[in-house]
Design a protein around this motif. Structure first.
Motif: not given
Length: 54
Positions: A12-16
């Motif tokens: 979730p921390a790098s998904r964007e």
């Protein structure tokens, strides 16, 4: 062994910033998103360039 398969980024921390990850060695990332085997030559050339600058 899966090779050249794209997966949705489970982090979730790098998904964007990185929505997909390309697995060039094995299938450790879970469910496949798409198979990019037909781009094998281009992927290998890009990895060679990143690693050796050639």
């Amino acid at each position: 062994m899966a090779q050249f398969v794209a997966y949705q980024n489970p982090n979730p921390a790098s998904r964007e910033q990185l929505p997909y990850l390309l697995d060039i060695q094995s299938n450790l990332l879970g469910r496949e998103f798409c198979d990019l085997t037909h781009y094998r030559s281009e992927i290998i050339a890009a990895v060679d360039f990143v690693l050796s600058g050639i």
